[in-house]
Design a protein around this motif. Structure first.
Motif, PDB file in Angstrom:
ATOM      1  N   TYR A 113      13.813 -53.652  58.329  1.00 55.27           N
ATOM      2  CA  TYR A 113      14.780 -54.532  57.678  1.00 55.27           C
ATOM      3  C   TYR A 113      14.173 -55.799  57.085  1.00 55.27           C
ATOM      4  O   TYR A 113      14.763 -56.397  56.190  1.00 55.27           O
ATOM      5  N   SER A 114      13.021 -56.221  57.546  1.00 60.15           N
ATOM      6  CA  SER A 114      12.433 -57.445  56.999  1.00 60.15           C
ATOM      7  C   SER A 114      11.487 -57.191  55.834  1.00 60.15           C
ATOM      8  O   SER A 114      11.220 -58.101  55.050  1.00 60.15           O
ATOM      9  N   PHE A 115      10.992 -55.969  55.701  1.00 57.29           N
ATOM     10  CA  PHE A 115      10.083 -55.679  54.592  1.00 57.29           C
ATOM     11  C   PHE A 115      10.737 -55.919  53.230  1.00 57.29           C
ATOM     12  O   PHE A 115      10.149 -56.596  52.376  1.00 57.29           O
ATOM     13  N   SER A 121      11.140 -61.454  47.856  1.00 56.14           N
ATOM     14  CA  SER A 121      10.633 -62.814  47.679  1.00 56.14           C
ATOM     15  C   SER A 121       9.341 -62.810  46.863  1.00 56.14           C
ATOM     16  O   SER A 121       9.136 -63.659  45.997  1.00 56.14           O
ATOM     17  N   MET A 122       8.472 -61.845  47.142  1.00 58.51           N
ATOM     18  CA  MET A 122       7.201 -61.763  46.423  1.00 58.51           C
ATOM     19  C   MET A 122       7.412 -61.343  44.959  1.00 58.51           C
ATOM     20  O   MET A 122       6.840 -61.943  44.048  1.00 58.51           O
ATOM     21  N   ILE A 123       8.250 -60.347  44.749  1.00 56.81           N
ATOM     22  CA  ILE A 123       8.503 -59.850  43.386  1.00 56.81           C
ATOM     23  C   ILE A 123       9.136 -60.938  42.516  1.00 56.81           C
ATOM     24  O   ILE A 123       8.775 -61.106  41.347  1.00 56.81           O
ATOM     25  N   ARG A 124      10.048 -61.682  43.081  1.00 50.89           N
ATOM     26  CA  ARG A 124      10.727 -62.752  42.333  1.00 50.89           C
ATOM     27  C   ARG A 124       9.864 -63.998  42.161  1.00 50.89           C
ATOM     28  O   ARG A 124      10.245 -64.916  41.451  1.00 50.89           O
ATOM     29  N   GLY A 125       8.741 -64.040  42.860  1.00 54.82           N
ATOM     30  CA  GLY A 125       7.893 -65.225  42.777  1.00 54.82           C
ATOM     31  C   GLY A 125       8.566 -66.439  43.371  1.00 54.82           C
ATOM     32  O   GLY A 125       8.402 -67.552  42.868  1.00 54.82           O
ATOM     33  N   GLU A 126       9.284 -66.224  44.443  1.00 58.06           N
ATOM     34  CA  GLU A 126      10.027 -67.314  45.076  1.00 58.06           C
ATOM     35  C   GLU A 126       9.088 -68.428  45.508  1.00 58.06           C
ATOM     36  O   GLU A 126       8.019 -68.186  46.037  1.00 58.06           O
ATOM     37  N   ARG A 127       9.513 -69.629  45.232  1.00 59.27           N
ATOM     38  CA  ARG A 127       8.717 -70.798  45.596  1.00 59.27           C
ATOM     39  C   ARG A 127       9.615 -71.850  46.191  1.00 59.27           C
ATOM     40  O   ARG A 127      10.818 -71.671  46.274  1.00 59.27           O
ATOM     41  N   SER A 128       9.020 -72.919  46.606  1.00 59.50           N
ATOM     42  CA  SER A 128       9.767 -74.006  47.222  1.00 59.50           C
ATOM     43  C   SER A 128      10.768 -74.598  46.234  1.00 59.50           C
ATOM     44  O   SER A 128      10.472 -74.712  45.037  1.00 59.50           O
ATOM     45  N   ARG A 137       6.544 -68.391  48.667  1.00 59.71           N
ATOM     46  CA  ARG A 137       7.498 -68.416  49.779  1.00 59.71           C
ATOM     47  C   ARG A 137       7.490 -67.074  50.522  1.00 59.71           C
ATOM     48  O   ARG A 137       7.932 -66.974  51.654  1.00 59.71           O
ATOM     49  N   TRP A 138       6.925 -66.042  49.889  1.00 55.54           N
ATOM     50  CA  TRP A 138       6.869 -64.726  50.523  1.00 55.54           C
ATOM     51  C   TRP A 138       5.899 -64.692  51.710  1.00 55.54           C
ATOM     52  O   TRP A 138       6.018 -63.831  52.568  1.00 55.54           O
ATOM     53  N   ILE A 139       4.970 -65.638  51.787  1.00 58.09           N
ATOM     54  CA  ILE A 139       3.990 -65.610  52.883  1.00 58.09           C
ATOM     55  C   ILE A 139       4.671 -65.776  54.244  1.00 58.09           C
ATOM     56  O   ILE A 139       4.493 -64.930  55.123  1.00 58.09           O
ATOM     57  N   VAL A 145       7.083 -59.276  59.070  1.00 58.62           N
ATOM     58  CA  VAL A 145       6.632 -57.884  58.991  1.00 58.62           C
ATOM     59  C   VAL A 145       5.293 -57.725  59.698  1.00 58.62           C
ATOM     60  O   VAL A 145       5.120 -56.854  60.564  1.00 58.62           O
ATOM     61  N   VAL A 146       4.339 -58.565  59.361  1.00 63.74           N
ATOM     62  CA  VAL A 146       2.990 -58.478  59.940  1.00 63.74           C
ATOM     63  C   VAL A 146       3.038 -58.691  61.452  1.00 63.74           C
ATOM     64  O   VAL A 146       2.409 -57.938  62.210  1.00 63.74           O
ATOM     65  N   GLY A 147       3.776 -59.677  61.893  1.00 62.38           N
ATOM     66  CA  GLY A 147       3.868 -59.955  63.321  1.00 62.38           C
ATOM     67  C   GLY A 147       4.429 -58.780  64.105  1.00 62.38           C
ATOM     68  O   GLY A 147       3.920 -58.433  65.175  1.00 62.38           O
ATOM     69  N   PHE A 148       5.446 -58.141  63.571  1.00 57.84           N
ATOM     70  CA  PHE A 148       6.040 -57.016  64.297  1.00 57.84           C
ATOM     71  C   PHE A 148       5.233 -55.728  64.136  1.00 57.84           C
ATOM     72  O   PHE A 148       5.380 -54.823  64.957  1.00 57.84           O
ATOM     73  N   ILE A 149       4.370 -55.657  63.144  1.00 59.86           N
ATOM     74  CA  ILE A 149       3.403 -54.555  63.115  1.00 59.86           C
ATOM     75  C   ILE A 149       2.463 -54.698  64.307  1.00 59.86           C
ATOM     76  O   ILE A 149       2.161 -53.719  65.006  1.00 59.86           O
ATOM     77  N   PHE A 150       2.026 -55.919  64.565  1.00 58.12           N
ATOM     78  CA  PHE A 150       1.180 -56.161  65.743  1.00 58.12           C
ATOM     79  C   PHE A 150       1.946 -55.883  67.042  1.00 58.12           C
ATOM     80  O   PHE A 150       1.374 -55.370  67.998  1.00 58.12           O
TER      81      PHE A 150
END
Length: 174
Positions: A113-115, A121-128, A137-139, A145-150
């Protein structure tokens, strides 16, 4: 088969260790950044929005990497009222069941659900929304996603470890 299981456990343990190292480094940088921001604001009367935003980018890295690392060392929150009454073998069963039926499914559900949230956010180029704020802002959003992969990796490792230990217990092998 036992050697393969142990090798896989060690590999997954190293991967979780990497998460802990990344979380530790981000915490050190974040503390230094917070100190620098506080010093510049109160001693010199200047501040930067991008630096404050970088603090919570680093916080997201630290928190999401720390979850799997805390699981690795059993430093997470759990209800010990019931588990304290279990024998060592009962604890292995409880840990195996918790890893397979609670931690892993929850981690996979959160990833699922978080991917799209991070991807959009990344595709839209979301920023502050602040003019001097940080882009990307996608970072922090992708850190979920990355945290729950771990977390999923650590859950599999714990399931393997407890499963192996149970097999060794019941077969009498060392």
């Amino acid at each position: 088969m036992l050697r393969f299981c142990i090798s896989l456990e060690r590999l997954l343990e190293r991967i979780t260790g990497i998460a802990g190292f990344i979380g530790c480094i981000s915490m050190i940088i974040m503390v230094a950044l917070i100190f620098g921001n506080m010093l510049s604001r109160y001693a010199f009367g200047i501040g930067a929005v991008w630096a404050q935003e970088l603090e919570w980018y680093l916080l997201s890295v630290m928190a999401m990497m720390g979850i799997a690392y805390a699981m690795k060392f059993d430093d997470h929150v759990r209800v010990d009222i019931l588990s304290s009454r279990f024998s060592p073998v009962g604890m292995m069963w409880l840990n195996l069941i918790a890893a397979m039926l609670v931690a892993l499914p929850c981690a996979l559900l959160i990833i699922y659900y978080s991917f799209p949230f991070a991807e959009t956010s990344m595709i839209r180029g979301e920023r502050s929304p602040n003019s001097s704020g940080l882009p990307w802002r996608w970072i922090p959003k992708s850190m979920v996603v990355v945290g729950f992969i771990f977390v999923a990796i650590e859950s599999v490792r714990q399931a393997l470890e407890n499963g192996r230990r149970l097999v060794q217990h019941y077969t009498g092998s060392a």
